[in-house]
Design a protein around this motif. Structure first.
Motif, PDB file in Angstrom:
ATOM      1  N   VAL A 148       5.023  11.248  -3.027  1.00  0.00           N
ATOM      2  CA  VAL A 148       5.448  10.429  -1.602  1.00  0.00           C
ATOM      3  C   VAL A 148       5.612   8.997  -1.912  1.00  0.00           C
ATOM      4  N   HIS A 149       4.523   8.386  -2.647  1.00  0.00           N
ATOM      5  CA  HIS A 149       4.331   7.058  -2.882  1.00  0.00           C
ATOM      6  C   HIS A 149       5.535   6.532  -3.777  1.00  0.00           C
ATOM      7  N   VAL A 201       8.258   8.357  -4.603  1.00  0.00           N
ATOM      8  CA  VAL A 201       9.759   8.330  -4.090  1.00  0.00           C
ATOM      9  C   VAL A 201      10.120   7.399  -3.177  1.00  0.00           C
ATOM     10  N   THR A 202       9.110   7.183  -2.011  1.00  0.00           N
ATOM     11  CA  THR A 202       9.547   6.281  -1.028  1.00  0.00           C
ATOM     12  C   THR A 202       9.089   4.808  -1.381  1.00  0.00           C
ATOM     13  N   GLY A 203       8.262   4.522  -2.254  1.00  0.00           N
ATOM     14  CA  GLY A 203       7.734   3.054  -2.360  1.00  0.00           C
ATOM     15  C   GLY A 203       8.923   2.214  -3.379  1.00  0.00           C
ATOM     16  N   HIS A 204       8.576   1.123  -3.404  1.00  0.00           N
ATOM     17  CA  HIS A 204       9.392   0.149  -4.307  1.00  0.00           C
ATOM     18  C   HIS A 204       8.451  -0.917  -4.874  1.00  0.00           C
ATOM     19  N   GLY A 235       7.492   1.726   1.440  1.00  0.00           N
ATOM     20  CA  GLY A 235       7.568   3.206   1.607  1.00  0.00           C
ATOM     21  C   GLY A 235       6.835   3.855   2.808  1.00  0.00           C
ATOM     22  N   TRP A 236       6.503   4.934   2.578  1.00  0.00           N
ATOM     23  CA  TRP A 236       6.054   5.610   3.758  1.00  0.00           C
ATOM     24  C   TRP A 236       4.491   5.417   3.958  1.00  0.00           C
ATOM     25  N   GLY A 239       4.849   0.806   6.662  1.00  0.00           N
ATOM     26  CA  GLY A 239       5.111   1.996   6.104  1.00  0.00           C
ATOM     27  C   GLY A 239       5.467   3.131   7.524  1.00  0.00           C
ATOM     28  N   ARG A 240       5.574   4.398   6.944  1.00  0.00           N
ATOM     29  CA  ARG A 240       5.754   5.339   7.722  1.00  0.00           C
ATOM     30  C   ARG A 240       5.067   6.528   7.533  1.00  0.00           C
ATOM     31  N   TYR A 290       5.589   9.767   9.115  1.00  0.00           N
ATOM     32  CA  TYR A 290       6.526  10.733   8.425  1.00  0.00           C
ATOM     33  C   TYR A 290       5.626  11.652   7.283  1.00  0.00           C
TER      34      TYR A 290
END
Length: 626
Positions: A555-556, A558-561, A566-567, A575-576, A579
């Motif tokens: 998750v970190h 895929v959703t992070g930059h 990210g989440w 973050g989220r 989610y």
């Protein structure tokens, strides 16, 4: 090992299945009993306090002192706890096969103390942590993350502690029960009370960890908190060793993992041989006993053709979970046949060469009962696999829930006292301790009347309730986190007590899942593989925490930059996390559905043996009758 006759065990002064420290038959009057059990319980108290005291408060240290991100800090915690549980399997194997429980406890307690002392040094020496900076989360440019040497020393201490925990946890309850003779009515009752006291000491250790120990770490100094643990472990070890002359010791029985490996190896080596048309022609314990082999008092089991098959309607296969080669044949009348587990039957084929030689290795020839015991373990695998997810949910209570508590108002009224973020786990433990008597006094009597089950809910029904609570817990966590984020945008800091629902729901879920899992694995494991029950339970805990690490990493990424945002952002307000909690809730709901299918298709061992005209041995009835 000699067989203990009830009369001998009850009236004799010396036990025939236990020895003292000099290898002589143990005297009932001078060995074992509550005095020895109390010394052993002390070791477990400090083990629980140390492991949980490190785990629940590690995220604030990794983010605030070592300047790591939330995701990496969470993974450090889940990897530490998962490794502790997984190493219990190694500790159990060593104890059952090589060292025995006494030496395993003594050696691994020393290893655990060494690990905690290294942790104490790591937190005390200024050169073993990065310089402090203004931003506690380490997000500002002047904050330098811990380097490889600093993290290396920290991880060395953590994983030595995990290794010691694994060896200690695997043997301490078993060695405690060894101090009571289960063939003696009075001592058997004491042994059942010992397990109640064992759980009590585990709970006391947990409460001390999340209250006193966490407070000392946050307000006095982490090095003092870890130092207290190191001194306590060494004192516990000294007390444990002082009872050496009084302990009862049991003969090594070997690890059930060896039996699983032997049956698999023997079946593979004879996979090309045809199976006899009559299962009674397979090699069994009668043949082994006639050949002079020690069958260790095993109960002969009937032959079974399947591992796990459920068919409720014509032409519909609802479940088939097995290992090895699986071939299903659906007939017109709705019946299903399969030969997936018949592969294991090859291990009990006595070929001509073995017949001529008169002897065979356990790696090439096993009894049919050995094979059936392994099949029984295989039958439990669908249940085993679908309980792993609960411990992934549980992992969030010591990671991201603690991170949430850090950014909320932790003040206690107007006193100015700040509740340590790691101490929020006390709500989880309190929920567990409250749920157990509520179930025993309120839920179980109602369940007895409704279901007709004298024990209330069955083990699998209890696990279902626990898994359902875990889904609710993650849904509540997601809603609360979204509410916290929304209000924080307006400059409002919510009270940390809003996190109580997720801790209480997951805590209640743990009480049901924990009780159900232990009861199920103990009830269903074959008589000759009872220690396997602990291994199956602990492996679900370990894999659940490791799965949390995997999910967080994915998750970190895929959703992070660039490792941030990210989440699972380092700053939760950016973050989220809600989610991520919803993702866990959905996965848990799907897992609950799979568990329901597996549970509906499972036939308890007692019923299967009763259908075959075989009754459980008395000791097994006692074991499952709680």
């Amino acid at each position: 090992m000699a067989t203990v006759l009830p009369e001998t065990a009850s009236d004799g002064k010396a036990l025939t299945d236990a020895w003292d420290h000099k290898g002589r038959p143990a005297s009932r009057a001078t060995t074992g009993g509550w005095g020895c059990a109390a010394m052993i319980l002390g070791a477990e108290l400090f083990e629980r306090m140390t492991t949980l005291g490190i785990a629940v408060n590690l995220v604030p240290y990794m983010t605030g002192t070592m300047h790591l991100g939330n995701a990496e800090a969470a993974n450090t915690v889940t990897n530490f706890i998962g490794t502790s549980f997984m190493l219990c399997l190694l500790g159990g194997f060593i104890a059952d096969t090589y060292l025995g429980r006494y030496l395993t406890i003594a050696i691994f307690t020393a290893v655990q103390a060494t690990g905690v002392m290294i942790l104490t040094i790591s937190t005390a020496a200024p050169g073993l942590r990065p310089p402090p900076c203004a931003d506690a989360k380490g997000a500002s440019p002047d904050c330098v993350p811990a380097d490889g040497k600093q993290l290396g020393i920290l991880y060395l201490g953590l994983y030595l502690t995990a290794l010691g925990t694994g060896g200690l946890k695997s043997s301490v309850s078993g060695f405690g029960s060894d101090q009571f003779d289960d063939g003696h009515d009075g001592e058997r009752k004491k042994m059942l009370r010992f397990f109640n006291w064992f759980y009590f000491f585990v709970s006391i250790g947990a409460l001390l960890a999340v209250t006193v120990l966490v407070y000392v770490q946050d307000n006095v100094g982490r090095r003092f908190g870890y130092g207290i643990c190191a001194v306590g472990i060494l004192c516990g070890l000294a007390v444990f060793l002082s009872g050496t002359r009084k302990y009862r010791f049991k003969k090594l029985v070997g690890s059930p993992l060896t039996q699983v490996a032997a049956v698999t190896a023997a079946a593979w080596s004879k996979r090309a041989l045809p199976l006899p048309s009559d299962p009674d022609m397979l090699y069994d314990i009668d043949d082994a006993s006639a050949a002079g082999t020690d069958v260790k008092g095993k109960q002969k089991l009937p032959h079974s053709k399947e591992c796990s098959t459920l068919l409720h309607s014509e032409g519909t296969i609802m479940q088939e979970l097995s290992t090895g080669r699986v071939i299903l044949i659906l007939t017109n009348d709705g019946m299903v046949t399969q030969n997936g587990c018949s592969f294991l039957d090859h291990a009990a084929i006595l070929d001509r060469e073995e017949t001529a030689a008169g002897t065979a290795s356990k790696w090439t020839l096993c009894t049919r009962t050995d094979v059936e015991e392994v099949k029984q373990v295989v039958r439990m695998l669908p249940i085993w696999a679908t309980t792993i997810m609960f411990w992934t949910i549980h992992a969030q209570m010591t990671t991201f829930s603690v991170a949430q508590a850090e950014v909320m108002d932790r003040g206690l009224g107007g006193s100015g006292f700040q509740i340590p973020a790691g101490s929020l786990t006390v709500f989880l433990i309190g929920s567990i301790l409250l749920t157990v008597p509520v179930y025993d006094r309120l839920v179980a009597p109602v369940a007895r009347r409704v279901t007709g089950n004298p024990h209330g809910l069955s083990p699998l029904q209890r696990v279902f309730v626990g898994l359902f609570f875990s889904v609710l817990g993650m849904a509540a966590a997601a809603l609360i986190e979204r509410h916290r984020q929304t209000t924080s945008q307006h400059g409002v800091v919510l009270t940390v007590f809003l996190l109580m629902p997720q801790f209480v729901l997951v805590g209640a879920g743990e009480a049901f899942t924990y009780m159900g899992q232990l009861d199920f694995f103990l009830r269903e494991c074959p008589k000759g593989m009872k220690t396997m029950s602990t291994g199956l339970f602990l492996s679900t805990c370990a894999l659940g925490f490791f799965f949390s690490t995997l999910l967080v990493t994915i998750v970190h990424k895929v959703t992070g930059h660039n490792g941030r945002g990210g989440w699972l952002a380092d700053n939760l307000n950016d973050g989220r996390l809600d989610y991520f909690y919803w993702l866990l809730a959905v996965i848990s709901a799907v897992n609950l559905g799979l568990f329901t299918v597996a549970a509906k298709g499972y036939v308890y061992k007692e019923k299967r043996l009763a259908d075959a005209g075989i009754e459980l041995a008395d000791e097994e009835t006692i074991a499952v009758g709680h």
